[in-house]
Scaffold this motif. Structure first.
Motif, PDB file in Angstrom:
ATOM      1  N   LYS A 143     -38.222 -12.090  25.664  1.00 36.93           N
ATOM      2  CA  LYS A 143     -38.579 -10.832  26.310  1.00 36.93           C
ATOM      3  C   LYS A 143     -37.349  -9.999  26.672  1.00 36.93           C
ATOM      4  O   LYS A 143     -37.464  -8.955  27.304  1.00 36.93           O
ATOM      5  N   LYS A 144     -36.154 -10.476  26.322  1.00 33.61           N
ATOM      6  CA  LYS A 144     -34.923  -9.790  26.667  1.00 33.61           C
ATOM      7  C   LYS A 144     -34.082  -9.518  25.420  1.00 33.61           C
ATOM      8  O   LYS A 144     -34.082 -10.305  24.469  1.00 33.61           O
ATOM      9  N   CYS A 145     -33.360  -8.379  25.453  1.00 30.83           N
ATOM     10  CA  CYS A 145     -32.318  -8.115  24.466  1.00 30.83           C
ATOM     11  C   CYS A 145     -30.989  -8.496  25.110  1.00 30.83           C
ATOM     12  O   CYS A 145     -30.808  -8.323  26.315  1.00 30.83           O
ATOM     13  N   CYS A 172     -32.256 -11.115  20.344  1.00 35.14           N
ATOM     14  CA  CYS A 172     -33.401 -11.359  21.232  1.00 35.14           C
ATOM     15  C   CYS A 172     -33.208 -12.732  21.891  1.00 35.14           C
ATOM     16  O   CYS A 172     -32.751 -13.673  21.227  1.00 35.14           O
ATOM     17  N   VAL A 173     -33.569 -12.858  23.167  1.00 33.85           N
ATOM     18  CA  VAL A 173     -33.455 -14.150  23.850  1.00 33.85           C
ATOM     19  C   VAL A 173     -34.616 -14.344  24.819  1.00 33.85           C
ATOM     20  O   VAL A 173     -35.207 -13.372  25.297  1.00 33.85           O
ATOM     21  N   THR A 174     -34.910 -15.610  25.118  1.00 38.29           N
ATOM     22  CA  THR A 174     -35.820 -15.901  26.218  1.00 38.29           C
ATOM     23  C   THR A 174     -35.081 -15.626  27.528  1.00 38.29           C
ATOM     24  O   THR A 174     -33.854 -15.700  27.594  1.00 38.29           O
ATOM     25  N   GLU A 175     -35.823 -15.312  28.574  1.00 39.20           N
ATOM     26  CA  GLU A 175     -35.203 -14.845  29.814  1.00 39.20           C
ATOM     27  C   GLU A 175     -34.256 -15.870  30.428  1.00 39.20           C
ATOM     28  O   GLU A 175     -33.251 -15.513  31.048  1.00 39.20           O
ATOM     29  N   PRO A 204     -25.901 -19.812  16.643  1.00 40.66           N
ATOM     30  CA  PRO A 204     -25.953 -19.630  15.190  1.00 40.66           C
ATOM     31  C   PRO A 204     -24.559 -19.427  14.606  1.00 40.66           C
ATOM     32  O   PRO A 204     -23.625 -19.001  15.295  1.00 40.66           O
ATOM     33  N   TYR A 205     -24.419 -19.717  13.323  1.00 40.67           N
ATOM     34  CA  TYR A 205     -23.203 -19.481  12.547  1.00 40.67           C
ATOM     35  C   TYR A 205     -22.014 -20.299  13.032  1.00 40.67           C
ATOM     36  O   TYR A 205     -20.862 -19.887  12.850  1.00 40.67           O
ATOM     37  N   ASP A 206     -22.276 -21.431  13.658  1.00 43.83           N
ATOM     38  CA  ASP A 206     -21.198 -22.328  14.081  1.00 43.83           C
ATOM     39  C   ASP A 206     -20.184 -21.599  14.963  1.00 43.83           C
ATOM     40  O   ASP A 206     -18.972 -21.704  14.772  1.00 43.83           O
ATOM     41  N   GLN A 207     -20.695 -20.862  15.943  1.00 44.57           N
ATOM     42  CA  GLN A 207     -19.842 -20.112  16.860  1.00 44.57           C
ATOM     43  C   GLN A 207     -19.849 -20.733  18.250  1.00 44.57           C
ATOM     44  O   GLN A 207     -20.778 -21.465  18.623  1.00 44.57           O
ATOM     45  N   ILE A 208     -18.817 -20.412  19.050  1.00 42.75           N
ATOM     46  CA  ILE A 208     -18.655 -20.961  20.398  1.00 42.75           C
ATOM     47  C   ILE A 208     -18.662 -19.801  21.389  1.00 42.75           C
ATOM     48  O   ILE A 208     -17.864 -18.861  21.269  1.00 42.75           O
ATOM     49  N   LEU A 209     -19.545 -19.864  22.364  1.00 43.65           N
ATOM     50  CA  LEU A 209     -19.696 -18.776  23.332  1.00 43.65           C
ATOM     51  C   LEU A 209     -18.424 -18.594  24.153  1.00 43.65           C
ATOM     52  O   LEU A 209     -17.856 -19.550  24.679  1.00 43.65           O
ATOM     53  N   THR A 210     -17.970 -17.337  24.272  1.00 45.48           N
ATOM     54  CA  THR A 210     -16.789 -17.038  25.082  1.00 45.48           C
ATOM     55  C   THR A 210     -17.103 -16.095  26.237  1.00 45.48           C
ATOM     56  O   THR A 210     -16.326 -15.994  27.173  1.00 45.48           O
ATOM     57  N   LYS A 211     -18.219 -15.388  26.162  1.00 44.88           N
ATOM     58  CA  LYS A 211     -18.610 -14.487  27.237  1.00 44.88           C
ATOM     59  C   LYS A 211     -20.102 -14.608  27.448  1.00 44.88           C
ATOM     60  O   LYS A 211     -20.889 -14.554  26.510  1.00 44.88           O
ATOM     61  N   GLN A 212     -20.506 -14.769  28.717  1.00 38.90           N
ATOM     62  CA  GLN A 212     -21.903 -15.010  29.076  1.00 38.90           C
ATOM     63  C   GLN A 212     -22.810 -13.891  28.560  1.00 38.90           C
ATOM     64  O   GLN A 212     -22.391 -12.747  28.406  1.00 38.90           O
ATOM     65  N   PHE A 213     -24.066 -14.227  28.314  1.00 40.26           N
ATOM     66  CA  PHE A 213     -25.035 -13.265  27.806  1.00 40.26           C
ATOM     67  C   PHE A 213     -25.229 -12.106  28.790  1.00 40.26           C
ATOM     68  O   PHE A 213     -25.381 -12.307  29.986  1.00 40.26           O
ATOM     69  N   ASP A 214     -25.229 -10.890  28.249  1.00 39.11           N
ATOM     70  CA  ASP A 214     -25.489  -9.681  29.022  1.00 39.11           C
ATOM     71  C   ASP A 214     -26.845  -9.156  28.569  1.00 39.11           C
ATOM     72  O   ASP A 214     -26.982  -8.665  27.446  1.00 39.11           O
ATOM     73  N   CYS A 215     -27.853  -9.252  29.436  1.00 42.62           N
ATOM     74  CA  CYS A 215     -29.237  -8.998  29.033  1.00 42.62           C
ATOM     75  C   CYS A 215     -29.756  -7.657  29.538  1.00 42.62           C
ATOM     76  O   CYS A 215     -29.368  -7.182  30.609  1.00 42.62           O
ATOM     77  N   THR A 216     -30.664  -7.067  28.757  1.00 45.44           N
ATOM     78  CA  THR A 216     -31.362  -5.847  29.134  1.00 45.44           C
ATOM     79  C   THR A 216     -32.836  -6.003  28.774  1.00 45.44           C
ATOM     80  O   THR A 216     -33.221  -6.943  28.071  1.00 45.44           O
ATOM     81  N   ASN A 217     -33.639  -5.044  29.232  1.00 45.17           N
ATOM     82  CA  ASN A 217     -35.066  -5.078  28.925  1.00 45.17           C
ATOM     83  C   ASN A 217     -35.414  -4.294  27.673  1.00 45.17           C
ATOM     84  O   ASN A 217     -36.562  -4.234  27.269  1.00 45.17           O
ATOM     85  N   GLN A 218     -34.439  -3.670  27.053  1.00 42.48           N
ATOM     86  CA  GLN A 218     -34.698  -2.859  25.878  1.00 42.48           C
ATOM     87  C   GLN A 218     -33.558  -2.975  24.886  1.00 42.48           C
ATOM     88  O   GLN A 218     -32.492  -3.498  25.208  1.00 42.48           O
ATOM     89  N   ALA A 219     -33.795  -2.476  23.698  1.00 41.01           N
ATOM     90  CA  ALA A 219     -32.798  -2.586  22.636  1.00 41.01           C
ATOM     91  C   ALA A 219     -31.558  -1.773  22.972  1.00 41.01           C
ATOM     92  O   ALA A 219     -31.651  -0.558  23.161  1.00 41.01           O
ATOM     93  N   PRO A 220     -30.364  -2.412  23.040  1.00 37.11           N
ATOM     94  CA  PRO A 220     -29.113  -1.670  23.253  1.00 37.11           C
ATOM     95  C   PRO A 220     -28.660  -1.059  21.936  1.00 37.11           C
ATOM     96  O   PRO A 220     -27.773  -1.560  21.267  1.00 37.11           O
ATOM     97  N   SER A 221     -29.295   0.054  21.528  1.00 34.15           N
ATOM     98  CA  SER A 221     -29.095   0.594  20.189  1.00 34.15           C
ATOM     99  C   SER A 221     -27.722   1.205  19.983  1.00 34.15           C
ATOM    100  O   SER A 221     -27.237   1.306  18.875  1.00 34.15           O
ATOM    101  N   LEU A 222     -27.082   1.643  21.101  1.00 35.60           N
ATOM    102  CA  LEU A 222     -25.754   2.231  20.977  1.00 35.60           C
ATOM    103  C   LEU A 222     -24.767   1.452  21.816  1.00 35.60           C
ATOM    104  O   LEU A 222     -25.051   1.083  22.945  1.00 35.60           O
ATOM    105  N   LEU A 223     -23.617   1.189  21.277  1.00 38.44           N
ATOM    106  CA  LEU A 223     -22.557   0.553  22.045  1.00 38.44           C
ATOM    107  C   LEU A 223     -22.000   1.546  23.050  1.00 38.44           C
ATOM    108  O   LEU A 223     -22.020   2.748  22.829  1.00 38.44           O
ATOM    109  N   PRO A 224     -21.475   1.085  24.203  1.00 36.03           N
ATOM    110  CA  PRO A 224     -20.950   1.988  25.213  1.00 36.03           C
ATOM    111  C   PRO A 224     -19.967   3.010  24.668  1.00 36.03           C
ATOM    112  O   PRO A 224     -19.952   4.160  25.076  1.00 36.03           O
TER     113      PRO A 224
END
Length: 222
Positions: A149-151, A170-173, A185-205
């Motif tokens: 339910k979260k982007c 897309c992620v579960t809450e 996915p893709y054999d990657q290692i998380l370096t920065k915690q997930f930043d979640c929103t309720n809608q599609a972040p279609s544009l980067l800041p």
């Protein structure tokens, strides 16, 4: 004088008193620390650090369109908040489903390797990408699945090339509150915690400001 009964501390559903509590505090839990593809693992036994009171098994299934499914098992020490959690992450053409299991005894088995999956699409849509150098130039919109339910955005390092990537997904809450995700996915290692929103972040800041200037210029010229 009558004293109240001592309140027991429980471990493995068994009350601990006196010497039992001293023994628990003096000797840490021993858990396997290993990773395996397709089957359970039971190697590299290590004592847990203080505060890590559970043996943790994380079972992950990654399904990639055109490549099928890959299941992995990661075993380590864990904390209570890491136990009995089910979550999912969806990128374009790739879906990750994970579940965690815990026990409070040394070298406990993982048990069933089944991962709960809800693969049907829901009404939430998110922009998705996974691109190097922390830039998403080719994000596309996807429909989320199951309880997603979260982007979200996160940054991760490729385990082989050490190149930093930016991902939108897309992620579960419950993923939004996680400080770490054992498998990505893709054999990657998380370096920065997930930043979640309720809608599609279609544009980067970085793209929002030029867009605002363009709209203002159009108004001035009209």
């Amino acid at each position: 004088m009558t004293h109240g009964a001592e309140e027991p501390v429980y471990r493995n559903n068994r009350p601990l008193y006196g010497c039992d509590i001293w023994w628990r505090d003096a000797f840490s839990l021993n858990c396997y620390h290993c990773t395996s593809i397709g089957s359970d693992c039971s190697t590299s036994e290590k004592p847990c650090e203080k505060g890590f009171d559970f043996c943790l098994s994380t079972i992950t299934e990654i399904i990639t369109q055109g490549k099928g499914a890959t299941k992995s098992i990661v075993r380590s020490c864990g904390t209570k908040d890491m136990c009995n959690v089910t979550y999912s992450i969806s990128l374009n053409a790739t879906n990750l489903y994970a579940t965690t299991k815990c026990c409070e005894r040394d070298r406990c088995p993982t048990g069933s390797l089944e991962v709960p999956k809800i693969m049907s699409e829901n009404k939430v849509e998110c922009m998705t990408c996974n691109e190097p150098n922390e830039k998403c130039k080719n994000a596309i919109k996807i429909k989320c699945t199951g309880e997603e339910k979260k982007c979200a955005r996160y940054t991760a390092i490729d385990a082989k090339t050490k190149v930093s990537h930016l991902a939108q997904t897309c992620v579960t809450e419950n993923v939004c509150a996680m400080k770490n995700v054992t498998v990505l996915p893709y054999d990657q290692i998380l370096t920065k915690q997930f930043d979640c929103t309720n809608q599609a972040p279609s544009l980067l800041p970085g793209l929002l400001f030029p867009a605002a200037i363009g709209i203002a210029m159009l108004k001035l010229l009209s």
